[in-house]
Design a protein around this motif. Structure first.
Motif, PDB file in Angstrom:
ATOM      1  N   PRO A1713      86.446   1.316  88.366  1.00  0.00           N
ATOM      2  CA  PRO A1713      87.748   1.782  87.894  1.00  0.00           C
ATOM      3  C   PRO A1713      88.253   2.915  88.791  1.00  0.00           C
ATOM      4  O   PRO A1713      87.478   3.512  89.526  1.00  0.00           O
ATOM      5  N   GLN A1714      89.547   3.193  88.710  1.00  0.00           N
ATOM      6  CA  GLN A1714      90.111   4.207  89.617  1.00  0.00           C
ATOM      7  C   GLN A1714      90.845   5.282  88.829  1.00  0.00           C
ATOM      8  O   GLN A1714      91.332   5.044  87.732  1.00  0.00           O
ATOM      9  N   THR A1715      90.912   6.452  89.479  1.00  0.00           N
ATOM     10  CA  THR A1715      91.691   7.532  88.872  1.00  0.00           C
ATOM     11  C   THR A1715      93.059   7.533  89.539  1.00  0.00           C
ATOM     12  O   THR A1715      93.145   7.533  90.754  1.00  0.00           O
ATOM     13  N   LEU A1716      94.106   7.544  88.744  1.00  0.00           N
ATOM     14  CA  LEU A1716      95.453   7.556  89.327  1.00  0.00           C
ATOM     15  C   LEU A1716      95.881   8.994  89.588  1.00  0.00           C
ATOM     16  O   LEU A1716      95.346   9.938  89.010  1.00  0.00           O
ATOM     17  N   SER A1717      96.897   9.124  90.446  1.00  0.00           N
ATOM     18  CA  SER A1717      97.470  10.461  90.666  1.00  0.00           C
ATOM     19  C   SER A1717      98.126  10.906  89.366  1.00  0.00           C
ATOM     20  O   SER A1717      98.360  10.107  88.457  1.00  0.00           O
ATOM     21  N   GLU A1718      98.467  12.189  89.329  1.00  0.00           N
ATOM     22  CA  GLU A1718      99.059  12.708  88.093  1.00  0.00           C
ATOM     23  C   GLU A1718     100.359  11.968  87.776  1.00  0.00           C
ATOM     24  O   GLU A1718     100.597  11.550  86.644  1.00  0.00           O
ATOM     25  N   GLU A1719     101.178  11.755  88.838  1.00  0.00           N
ATOM     26  CA  GLU A1719     102.447  11.053  88.597  1.00  0.00           C
ATOM     27  C   GLU A1719     102.206   9.622  88.154  1.00  0.00           C
ATOM     28  O   GLU A1719     102.846   9.124  87.238  1.00  0.00           O
ATOM     29  N   LEU A1753      97.989  -6.173  78.947  1.00  0.00           N
ATOM     30  CA  LEU A1753      98.322  -4.999  79.777  1.00  0.00           C
ATOM     31  C   LEU A1753      97.612  -3.749  79.258  1.00  0.00           C
ATOM     32  O   LEU A1753      97.057  -2.973  80.039  1.00  0.00           O
ATOM     33  N   ALA A1754      97.611  -3.557  77.931  1.00  0.00           N
ATOM     34  CA  ALA A1754      97.001  -2.329  77.393  1.00  0.00           C
ATOM     35  C   ALA A1754      95.510  -2.315  77.690  1.00  0.00           C
ATOM     36  O   ALA A1754      94.949  -1.307  78.148  1.00  0.00           O
ATOM     37  N   ILE A1755      94.852  -3.463  77.462  1.00  0.00           N
ATOM     38  CA  ILE A1755      93.392  -3.503  77.719  1.00  0.00           C
ATOM     39  C   ILE A1755      93.131  -3.440  79.219  1.00  0.00           C
ATOM     40  O   ILE A1755      92.160  -2.832  79.688  1.00  0.00           O
ATOM     41  N   GLY A1756      94.052  -4.054  80.011  1.00  0.00           N
ATOM     42  CA  GLY A1756      93.902  -4.000  81.468  1.00  0.00           C
ATOM     43  C   GLY A1756      93.897  -2.562  81.968  1.00  0.00           C
ATOM     44  O   GLY A1756      93.069  -2.171  82.789  1.00  0.00           O
ATOM     45  N   VAL A1757      94.846  -1.765  81.457  1.00  0.00           N
ATOM     46  CA  VAL A1757      94.897  -0.359  81.888  1.00  0.00           C
ATOM     47  C   VAL A1757      93.605   0.341  81.498  1.00  0.00           C
ATOM     48  O   VAL A1757      93.016   1.098  82.268  1.00  0.00           O
ATOM     49  N   LEU A1758      93.144   0.043  80.294  1.00  0.00           N
ATOM     50  CA  LEU A1758      91.890   0.656  79.835  1.00  0.00           C
ATOM     51  C   LEU A1758      90.763   0.297  80.784  1.00  0.00           C
ATOM     52  O   LEU A1758      89.996   1.150  81.248  1.00  0.00           O
ATOM     53  N   ARG A1759      90.693  -1.005  81.126  1.00  0.00           N
ATOM     54  CA  ARG A1759      89.583  -1.470  81.963  1.00  0.00           C
ATOM     55  C   ARG A1759      89.660  -0.862  83.369  1.00  0.00           C
ATOM     56  O   ARG A1759      88.668  -0.478  83.951  1.00  0.00           O
ATOM     57  N   GLU A1760      90.899  -0.774  83.894  1.00  0.00           N
ATOM     58  CA  GLU A1760      91.030  -0.347  85.291  1.00  0.00           C
ATOM     59  C   GLU A1760      90.912   1.166  85.468  1.00  0.00           C
ATOM     60  O   GLU A1760      90.696   1.631  86.565  1.00  0.00           O
ATOM     61  N   THR A1761      91.125   1.912  84.378  1.00  0.00           N
ATOM     62  CA  THR A1761      91.144   3.371  84.595  1.00  0.00           C
ATOM     63  C   THR A1761      90.098   4.106  83.779  1.00  0.00           C
ATOM     64  O   THR A1761      90.161   5.321  83.650  1.00  0.00           O
ATOM     65  N   ALA A1762      89.144   3.339  83.200  1.00  0.00           N
ATOM     66  CA  ALA A1762      88.125   4.017  82.372  1.00  0.00           C
ATOM     67  C   ALA A1762      87.099   4.683  83.279  1.00  0.00           C
ATOM     68  O   ALA A1762      86.018   4.163  83.504  1.00  0.00           O
ATOM     69  N   VAL A1763      87.447   5.824  83.797  1.00  0.00           N
ATOM     70  CA  VAL A1763      86.565   6.535  84.735  1.00  0.00           C
ATOM     71  C   VAL A1763      85.766   7.555  83.951  1.00  0.00           C
ATOM     72  O   VAL A1763      86.280   8.152  83.002  1.00  0.00           O
ATOM     73  N   GLU A1823      81.216   0.359  86.805  1.00  0.00           N
ATOM     74  CA  GLU A1823      80.903   1.701  86.302  1.00  0.00           C
ATOM     75  C   GLU A1823      81.986   2.165  85.339  1.00  0.00           C
ATOM     76  O   GLU A1823      82.667   3.157  85.576  1.00  0.00           O
ATOM     77  N   LEU A1824      82.164   1.418  84.258  1.00  0.00           N
ATOM     78  CA  LEU A1824      83.184   1.834  83.291  1.00  0.00           C
ATOM     79  C   LEU A1824      82.615   2.934  82.412  1.00  0.00           C
ATOM     80  O   LEU A1824      81.407   3.048  82.222  1.00  0.00           O
TER      81      LEU A1824
END
Length: 2040
Positions: A1713-1719, A1753-1763, A1823-1824
């Protein structure tokens, strides 16, 4: 070449080389030696001195070339000055012997010259040491001079100059002898010798007093003689000598009594008279002049007059500006007397008069314009005014007194006219240069400047009237506020004095000139003035026939006014076009028959009027076509054409009319022809197809007319030659500082130079070139020029046969004329043919073989003409002909002709002409093929070595440079031989042939370009080439000719571009610095072009080298005071003096590059420079307009302290800089701030800056100079110059924006700008006075709003000062467009009104924002005391200030928006626009107004939207009856229909306003142009947000689905096209509001349906929401679908992995998963919030359609950004997706009966998807973050209905996940798991919670007991234990009575086991201590709650009981001892954990 780098010459190496290489080798050794001698120790030199001297002397004997001998002499002198001087006399004797030698052979000459140069160098360097041998040496040299040829005389003069320099006063015995010798040389036939003699005498006058005392007259006469037949260089040198000597005579302090009789004191008057004599009578002396006068022959040649003119300028410049100020009156009257002396030869003929006036104008311009500061210039202008008044009085006296003889009056008038013309032109130029700083001059009634100029407009002389008109134009351009009053005044004078011929022409000239000035005044003139001028012009034309005395003048004036009117452009002209076309049609007869009858009627006078009228009409149409191209539609062109055939007919009849009516019609007929030709050139040839033959015949006749005057080749030909070729032809054609006067020398004595009276129509044209006054040529010359240009067009468009005939006719006319006439005709014909070939080449047409033959014959003849310019034009035509024919064989034939000629011809003319022809062929055809290249180069090589003729060499080398340029890569094989040829010539051509050297420089430049980047190479061949190039540059740098040095610099510039490492930067920079102030313009240009290139790469190095050089050398250009102010300061000073536009541009760019790369490092230096420039002129009179009395008494002190001036006594590096320089300095300040923004953050942080400054005092930061920045902005903003005021306000704005939020460390809660309130107020106040121009007021409004909005000032009292300024301007604009100033165009008042409204809008927006923030802070700080201390100003205050005017403002805002909406309508709706314009613009100026609306509408829109929302769309001030009262000229929010609109309901008004704001926003956002600013886009989106904040607009959008979809599509587009996160977030906020509106609408419909159908059955209710009964969403018609598209767009941009197309393919699976920028996170969060709201907008069926997408989409965001984050926190995106999931899961749709089943199954799938996230993909473990996933499961468990999560398979998997988590090694995961289970266990529905309790409770107890055994070691374990206990406690609470005792029995032992007794408590670790406290606290709570169980346990276990008691007792003890701080801390920590998980 490396072998040359030694102290002694390597003779062995040099002897093996060929001749050219040897010369190169020796030169290279001498160059190296020059540097080495300075670097070597004295002892080393002494050791080898003897050998070295021997080597140098032997070189002396070996005929060295000019550069070598100079270098050799220099080295010899240096050697003696460093080493021993024993043998120096021996060396001098040797040199003298060489000079005495009787050998006169040419081969021995170089040795003699070298000996002369050596003597000069030795004496210059060693000076008085050699005084003994001096007399003999001088005697010997002077003796040799008698028999010397020109080179010898040249070198002897320079050598004597060097001797005089070295010996100073010791040379006195020989002064007279040197003087005598130099006198004879000063009139030598060789120009170079004259220059050298002038330099020698200039050196002599330093010591020889007699030159500027007893012999002054003879020196002057001598100089006048020297000017005769001189060239530009001689005039520069001799004028410098003459000017310096005369200046010396005026200021000399004479020595003691001994020499008194020999020296006489010379007065200023005598000196001026001496110069005047030269100017008026030339060198002929007084007696001869008087004899000439008797004979009546002309006396003064032009070159003498021009030379004397330059001497005047040198004379005054030497004495300096301060002297000129003191003696200005004397000087002015003398200068003007030069043109007014009655008996003067100067003004005998018109031609002479014009030239004389030019010279006097030049003297005045160069002295007044160049030397005086602005104050002194204003004083000078007053003096000139006095002179004009005096002359006016004389004239009045003469005119009014009728008794005197008329002869006297005419001579008087003639005498005064030229003086007046010079005075008026100088006055105009002066004021033009002063700009708005001249305002006080016009306000000074005692001077009466305008009155004087207007009075002279009635002068009997035409040229004076024109000069007055031009002067008025200059005044208007400088002071735009004077333009309209002047125009009115002149128009009124014409109307009043309509019967005076002088008044009609004089004031019509003035009006025309003023109309021409409008293009230079951005603020324009009122639109109505066009109508007045047009009406007047028509009146003049109609009344012309009434009075024959005035016919001519009125006709001329009428057409002149119409022609000038055209310059105002299409907007003004379009209204009058029909009338102009009618007048045009009426001025010509309708048919040829009418023309015939016309011929038979009338007399000479009526024909004169007719021709004048028709010429005027032609001119007006020409002006129309040039200035109003947009109006030239097909229809207009058709109406323009009918009179043309008749105009051409008249052209053909002119000769017969002339025969009939005599020669008085000659000039009018020439003017008519010229006007017609000019017009035809502009029109496309198709428009006069039928008349081509007639026109062609007339053109041929004009070109070969028998009475044509002297040939003016310089008017015709330069346009037809290539600019590069002109440089070799004549230095006169080069651009110089003296171009204005040098031009007359080009034209030859018989031809007049251009002057305004030759064509009054040029008075309104745009400035031509750099000179201010237009200089049209005499009509006869202009006619030939126009005819030759038109010939090209017409001849190209006729049939081939006709073309052949006409060319044959021209050829014959050239053959049959003789002598000078033949030259003239040939010149005209060649010019015409050149134009023909140029036109044919441009339009890609072809010529037949017969015509080619004729053209060739013509051009060949011209190629061998004695006129150099003609040869040049012919070679150009020769090449163009080849281009037109475009056939290899033909081109080769042409080349062959030239080859043959060059081989056979021996005369200079043919050789030069044909060599250039070859070069031109190469230039236009890119080479003539490789086979010809070699032969061409061979021929040019041979010619370039023809030392007998420098001209042939020059032309051949120039041609070679063209060949090199065009051959490109083909030339590589020839590079080496060419380079050695160039080097050989550079080392051997005498320095007197500067043109040859220039051409050599061009060749070298072309070679360097050809080699290009290859020059960086390191192999031997390249390095040899490179060394040769550098050597060539070095030779040219040492050349005395300035233009050759310019070539050297541009060659080095090229080298530096291709091989920067190999150019010695230090020596290059020193060469540049020395020449910064050269008198040669081209050299200065080369210097700056080179500097500009250097500083782009290495600014710091260049700057350092310059400063070091300035320190080392004492003599470095004194003007450029680099030592004090560095190179930057020197350039700024130069910018202030320089007048050449391109040069100034280069200086600016150089400074910008230096600033960009160095401003941050040299901050103090740059700021000091800017401050010095701005402060040098800050005479604080500028501030008098600030009146402190307006303030309350307490403030007076602040404002006064701002204005104190600096009083340090040091002299200023910048004396009186001009306003343009100060504007540049102010712009530099803004650039410096920008540069600092990109550098260290400490520049904008005062605490950090002070700290870093302490640590290292060299650190320098912008914030420490804030006081200076404010001061500079203040000085600029309060200046007299309007441009500077604008720049000052800009600077102030930048300062406010950059420094507003920097806190003041010493006073917390305050900012550093607060202390400068008074300065800001004082800087702004003058901009709001009534006479300030609107552009300044507009800019000041912007600064005001920025200042108020910045929040710097919190105190309302202080804020009121600036607020008051805005209030005053609001009052001013309320009256609408009518009430504002009538001085400028209506669009200027539009600009001002909109600027005020925009400023108010900005303030209002900020006030509302602060009010909102204030409310929020109040909410959050109600409980905490921090809120009281935090710096929150009483923000309602600002809103209250604005609210006072909101009623007015809101109406004006809405009116402005309505205007904007009208103006942005597409063109096809133009007919619907209101005729009178809008509220703030008039219909005629709408195009200009659009720009102003575009820059301000966005903020006004935002403010209007905020106001509408604050009133909730109900305006408290408007009662219903009052709703449509007129606010401004157009009534509010409706068309201008009167009675019908009077009864609009409030609902209608609101709807109009709503649609106005929505319409403008959507229109703007859906077609975003690339230049749309971010500010506008965000303002627009904020306006939409504000609009949708209130229920009424939301209901509008909710109920109109199409509108919502439209808005969403527009927002989608904005998101796609704009990357800015702020814009995207704002767009998403609007989307969210639209969805809210839709939700509200659906809810409302459902509610009303339920209310209506309450009685009926529930089943029959219709489905509301999207998807109705079917669940289908139609793209384009569905709001939900549009929203989904938009959200997917945002999410996929941030997380591309969400795209199903990507993830569908097995390869693209993100491993982690990835961490997005603040924006990015904020955007994703916003999108998820919107997604969660969507189901509520749908019907149950619709919600089923979208649910899978939303969940995906909601679960996708969870999966992709669960750092994993430290401390088990959840990332913001995860939190958002959990919130969204919770929102979806709790949606009422999940329970609605129609959708329940489908939702349940979809939600089960979703839960399964979340559970699948754990399972590894492709074998790799993702590594979620487990905590995030567990939280998601918990959300599902707690938020859905039981049937979703209680399916055994899902439930089982959920329980497993929790079990696994409990076993996790990660303490954070364990702790969070306990917290989540705690919430599940407490869930009220047992069906959900019990299975978890059953499965997990036992393992939790087990875990706790385990900890209990192990004892926790750190805080993490402590927290786990605490959470575990909480879970057990929760279980105890839930459990049934019967099971509770067992659970308590489990819990108590665990808790008690952690208690400590008092002994253990003292020594326990902090963890154990905390544990003890926690356990004890819990026990205290459990005991009372479950007392029976508690008692039982205690009873059954005494050990536990004892332990508990001990602990309680110990605790009480410790409580007494300790403060309970730790306890509080613990509690705090626990509570914070609970808060964090509270989101469920």
């Amino acid at each position: 070449m490396e072998l040359a780098h030694s102290l002694l010459l390597n003779e062995e190496a040099s002897s093996q080389l060929g001749e050219v290489q040897k010369a190169e080798f020796i030169f290279e050794w001498l160059r190296y030696l020059e540097k080495l001698l300075l670097a070597t120790s004295r002892n080393d030199i002494r050791e080898k001195q003897k050998t070295l001297v021997g080597q140098l002397l032997s070189l002396l004997n070996s005929s060295p070339g000019p550069p070598t001998r100079r270098l050799l002499a220099h080295n010899l002198a240096t050697l003696y000055s460093i080493g021993d001087t024993f043998s120096v006399y021996e060396t001098i004797d040797k040199c003298n012997d060489l000079i005495r030698s009787k050998d006169d052979s040419p081969s021995y000459l170089p040795t003699k010259l070298a000996a002369v140069v050596c003597l000069g160098a030795l004496y210059k360097k060693l000076g008085r040491i050699l005084a003994n041998a001096f007399t003999d040496t001088v005697g010997n040299i002077l003796k040799a001079m008698k028999s010397a040829e020109s080179q010898g005389r040249y070198e002897i003069m320079l050598s004597l100059q060097s001797m005089l320099t070295g010996l100073g006063a010791a040379a006195a015995p020989c002064h007279r002898d040197v003087y005598k010798a130099a006198r004879s040389c000063l009139t030598d036939r060789s120009m170079a010798v004259r220059c050298a003699a002038a330099k020698c005498l200039l050196e002599l006058q330093n010591e020889a007093i007699f030159m500027w005392s007893t012999d002054l007259d003879s020196v002057a006469t001598l100089c006048f003689k020297s000017f005769e037949g001189s060239n530009y260089d001689v005039r520069i040198s001799v004028s410098k000598l003459l000017g310096t000597v005369l200046a010396k005579a005026v200021i000399a302090k004479h020595p003691g009594a001994a020499s008194r009789q020999s020296a006489r004191r010379v007065s200023l008057e005598e000196v001026l008279e001496l110069l005047g004599t030269g100017f008026l009578r030339g060198s002929s002396g007084f007696l001869r002049a008087s004899g000439d006068m008797l004979k009546g022959s002309s006396s003064v040649s032009r070159d003498v007059r021009v030379g004397v003119t330059q001497a005047y300028v040198v004379f005054v410049s030497t004495l300096g500006g301060a002297w000129l100020e003191k003696n200005f009156a004397i000087f002015l009257s003398h200068a003007l007397s030069l043109v007014s002396q009655l008996n003067s030869k100067a003004t005998q003929t018109q031609i002479d008069a014009v030239c004389c006036r030019r010279c006097v104008s030049f003297i005045l311009r160069a002295t007044i314009g160049g030397l005086l500061g602005e104050k002194a210039q204003i004083a000078a202008a007053k003096d000139i005014c006095q002179t004009i008044w005096k002359l006016k009085k004389v004239m009045d006296a003469v005119l009014s007194d009728g008794n005197l003889e008329t002869r006297l009056s005419s001579t008087d008038v003639a005498a005064s006219q030229h003086t007046l013309v010079c005075a008026l032109q100088e006055l105009g130029n002066l004021i033009h240069g002063l700009g708005t700083t001249a305002a006080p001059l016009l306000q000074d009634s005692s001077t009466g400047l305008l009155d004087s100029v207007i009075a002279v407009a009635l002068h009997p002389s035409l040229s004076v009237r024109l000069a007055a008109a031009w002067c008025l134009r200059c005044i208007a351009v400088a002071l735009p506020s004077q333009l309209t009053p002047l125009l009115d005044r002149c128009l009124e004078r014409i109307a009043v004095l309509k019967s005076s011929p002088e008044a009609v022409t004089g004031f019509s000239f003035a009006v025309a000139a003023l109309l021409g000035a409008v293009t230079h005044c951005p603020l324009g003139i009122p639109h109505g003035k066009g109508k007045v001028v047009m009406a007047l012009a028509e009146d003049l034309l109609c009344s012309a026939a009434q009075n024959s005395r005035l016919s001519l003048q009125r006709t001329q004036a009428g057409w002149l006014l119409i022609a000038a009117l055209m310059t105002l452009g299409p907007a003004v002209v379009s209204c009058h076009l029909a009338r102009v076309l009618l007048l045009w049609k009426c001025v010509f007869p309708v048919s040829p028959k009418d023309l015939e009858t016309e011929k038979s009627r009338g007399d000479a006078f009526t024909w004169q009027v007719t021709l004048e009228g028709r010429a005027g009409a032609l001119c007006a149409v020409k002006s129309f076509i040039s200035h109003c191209g947009d109006l030239l539609t097909e229809e207009v062109i058709q109406r323009l054409l009918p009179p043309l055939p008749c105009a051409v007919d008249l052209l053909t009849q002119l000769s017969s009319i002339l025969k009939t009516y005599g020669s008085s019609l000659k000039t009018p007929s020439v003017v008519y022809r010229q006007r017609l030709y000019e017009l035809l050139i502009l029109l496309p040839p198709e428009t006069y197809k039928g008349n081509l033959s007639a026109i062609l015949k007339e053109l041929a006749a004009d070109l070969t007319a028998p009475d044509t005057q002297a040939a003016a080749s310089t008017c015709l030909l330069p346009a037809l030659c290539h600019p590069d070729d002109l440089l070799i032809l004549s230095p006169l054609l080069q651009e110089t500082d003296h171009r204005f006067i040098e031009e007359q020398l080009l034209l030859g004595n018989g031809v007049a130079c251009g002057s305004l009276e030759y064509d009054p129509y040029s008075v309104y044209e745009k400035d031509v070139g750099g000179d201010s006054v237009p200089k049209p040529l005499p009509p006869a010359l202009s006619l030939i020029s126009s005819a030759s240009r038109l010939f090209g067009v017409v001849c190209a468009n006729v049939q081939e046969a006709e073309r052949f005939l006409i060319l044959e006719q021209l050829l014959n006319s050239v053959k049959h004329t003789k002598g000078a006439r033949q030259q003239t005709v040939q010149l005209h014909v060649v010019a015409a043919v050149s134009n023909l070939v140029k036109y044919m080449a441009g339009s890609k047409r072809s010529l037949g073989p017969e015509v080619r033959r004729l053209v060739l014959t013509l051009v060949l003849g011209a190629l061998e003409s004695p006129n150099a310019l003609l040869r040049c034009a012919a070679s150009e035509a020769w090449a163009r002909l080849a281009q037109v024919v475009d056939d290899g064989v033909f081109t080769a034939g042409l080349a062959q002709v030239s080859f043959d000629k060059l081989k056979s011809a021996r005369d200079v003319v043919s050789r030069t002409g044909h060599s250039l022809a070859l070069g031109s062929l190469h230039r236009y055809l890119g080479g003539i093929g490789p086979q010809h290249l070699s032969s061409c180069i061979g021929v040019l090589y041979t010619l370039s070595q023809d030392s007998t003729s420098p001209d042939v060499q020059t032309w051949a080398l120039h041609s070679l440079s063209l060949t090199i340029d065009s051959a490109g890569a083909l030339y590589h094989v020839h590079v080496e031989p060419t380079l050695s040829l160039i080097t050989m010539l550079l080392l051997s051509v005498p320095p007197t042939h500067a043109q040859v050297h220039q051409s050599l420089g061009r060749c070298l430049n072309a070679l360097i370009t050809t080699l290009g980047p290859e020059l960086q190479g390191n192999n031997t061949s390249v390095s040899t080439l490179r060394t040769s190039c550098l050597l060539g540059c070095a030779v040219m740098q040492d050349n005395p000719g300035c233009l050759v040095q310019a070539q050297a610099i541009s060659c080095l510039q090229q080298l530096h571009m291709f091989a920067p490492r190999h150019v010695n930067l230090s020596s290059l920079v020193s060469c540049l610095c020395v020449n910064l102030c050269s008198p040669y313009l081209l050299l200065r240009r080369a210097v700056l072009a080179c500097l500009r290139q250097l500083v782009q790469r290495e600014a710091a190095e260049v700057s350092e080298h310059a400063v070091l050089l300035a320190r080392d050398s004492r003599d470095l250009a004194a003007d450029a005071n680099i030592r004090e102010v560095g190179l930057e300061g020197a350039l700024l000073a130069l910018l202030d003096k320089e007048t050449d536009r391109s040069l100034c541009q280069d200086i600016r760019e150089t400074l910008h590059h230096m600033l960009t790369s160095m401003a941050v490092e040299k901050l103090s230096l740059w700021l000091k420079l800017c401050k010095d420039v701005l402060a040098a002129s800050a005479d604080f009179t500028a501030v008098t307009c600030v009146d402190p009395m307006q303030e309350e008494d307490g403030d007076r002190g602040d404002d006064a302290s701002v204005l104190t001036s600096r009083s340090d006594g040091k002299p200023h590096p910048f004396s009186n800089p001009r306003w343009a320089t100060r504007v540049f300095a102010a712009d530099c300040v803004c650039r410096i701030i920008t540069q600092c923004e990109n550098a260290n953050s400490a520049h904008f942080d005062i605490a950090l800056a002070q700290e870093m400054k302490k640590s290292d005092s060299r650190n320098d930061f912008l914030v420490l100079h804030l006081a200076d920045l404010i001061r500079m902005a203040f000085m600029a903003a309060t200046d007299h110059s309007d441009q500077l005021r604008l720049s000052g306000l800009d600077t102030l704005l930048v300062v406010i924006r950059r420094f507003a939020d920097i806190p003041e460390p010493e006073f917390p809660g305050h900012v550093i700008l607060e202390q400068y309130q008074a300065n800001v107020g004082a800087a702004l106040r003058p901009a709001f006075t009534s006479e300030t121009p609107p552009d300044i007021t507009a800019r000041a409004c912007q600064v005001c709003s920025a200042w108020i909005a910045s929040g710097v000032v919190s105190d309302l009292g202080d804020l009121r000062r600036v607020h008051q300024l805005l209030v005053s301007s609001l009052t001013k604009i309320q009256a609408g467009k009518e009430a504002l100033s009538h001085l400028y165009n209506e669009s200027a008042s539009t600009m001002e009104i909109l600027a005020v409204l925009k400023a108010w809008a900005e303030v209002y927006i900020i006030a509302v924002q602060r009010h909102k923030n204030h409310k929020q802070t109040l909410k959050t700080t109600v409980n905490s005391e921090d809120g009281v201390r935090s710096r929150s100003p009483p923000t309602d205050g600002l809103l209250d200030l604005v609210c006072a005017d909101l009623g007015t403002l809101s109406r004006l805002w809405l009116a402005a928006l309505q205007d904007f909406a009208l103006l942005t309508l597409p063109a096809e709706f133009a007919s619907q626009l209101p005729v009178e314009g809008g509220a703030f613009y008039t219909a005629e100026t709408s195009d200009h107004a659009k720009l102003h609306y575009h820059s301000s509408w966005a903020l006004i829109l935002h403010a209007a939207a905020l106001w509408l929302t604050s009133t909730g769309f109900a305006d408290p001030e408007e009662e219903a009856a009052n709703l449509s009262r007129p606010v401004t000229p157009t009534s509010m929010c409706q068309g201008s229909s009167s009675s019908g609109a009077a009864v609009k309901s409030p609902e209608d008004v609101y709807t109009d306003r709503f649609h106005l704001i929505l319409g403008i926003s959507v229109e703007f956002l859906c077609s975003l142009r690339s230049d749309a600013t971010m500010e506008s886009i965000t303002a627009c989106l904020h306006a939409l947000q504000a609009l949708l904040d209130v229920p009424w607009p939301r209901s509008k959008i909710g109920s109109d689905q199409d509108l919502g979809i439209e808005l969403l599509n527009v927002l989608h587009r904005v998101i796609l096209t704009r990357e800015s996160p702020a814009v995207q977030l704002a767009s998403l906020e609007v989307v969210r509001q639209i969805i809210c509106a839709a939700q509200e609408h659906v809810k409302e419909r459902r509610r009303s349906a339920e209310v209506d159908d309450g009685a009926s059955e529930k089943e029959t209710l219709p489905e509301f929401g999207e998807g109705k009964d079917t669940g289908g969403l139609v793209p384009g018609k569905s709001l939900v679908f549009a929203t989904l598209e938009l959200c997917v767009c945002i999410l996929v941009r941030q997380l591309p992995e969400l795209n199903p197309k990507l993830t569908g393919s097995p390869r693209v699976k993100t491993a982690r998963p990835q961490t997005l920028s603040e924006e990015g996170s904020r955007l994703v969060t916003a999108a998820l919030v919107i997604l969660a709201d969507l189901p509520a907008v749908c019907s149950p069926e619709g919600s089923i359609s979208i649910l899978p997408t939303v969940l995906y989409l909601a679960i996708g965001v969870l999966r992709e950004t669960a750092v994993k984050l430290p401390g088990g926190q959840l990332s913001s995106t995860v939190t958002a997706s959990l919130q969204a999931l919770k929102g979806i899961l709790t949606s009422p749709m999940a329970r609605a009966e129609k959708s329940h089943a489908a939702w349940t199954s979809l939600l089960q799938n979703a839960l399964a998807t979340v559970l699948d996230c754990w399972s590894p993909v492709d074998g790799t473990h993702q590594e979620l973050d487990e905590v995030s996933l567990l939280t998601a499961i918990t959300v599902f468990i707690l938020s859905t209905s039981p049937e979703v999560t209680t399916i055994p398979c899902l439930q089982k998997r959920c329980i497993e996940k929790f079990k696994a988590a409990l076993e996790s090694k990660d303490p954070v995961v364990q702790m969070k798991t306990y917290q989540l289970l705690h919430s599940i266990f407490q869930y009220p529905n047992p069906a959900i919670s019990y299975p978890y309790i059953y499965s997990l409770a036992s393992s939790i107890v087990g875990k706790l007991q385990e900890i209990d055994k192990r004892k926790p070691e750190d805080t993490a374990e402590l927290q786990i234990f605490q959470e575990g206990i909480k879970v057990l406690e929760a279980l105890v609470t839930i459990a049934d009575e019967q099971h509770r005792s067992q659970l308590v029995a489990c819990l108590l032992p665990v808790l008690i086991s952690f208690l400590l007794d008092e002994n253990a408590l003292g020594s326990a670790t902090s963890v154990m201590r905390s544990l003890h406290d926690f356990a004890l606290q819990n026990l205290m709570q459990i005991g009372p709650r479950y007392s029976s169980v508690f008692r039982n346990v205690m009873a059954s276990s005494p050990a536990l009981k004892a332990r508990l008691e001990a602990a309680v007792k110990g605790n009480q003890e410790s409580v007494r001892v300790e403060t309970p701080s730790k306890h509080a801390k613990n509690l705090g920590r626990n509570s914070s954990i609970q808060l964090k998980t509270n989101f469920l």
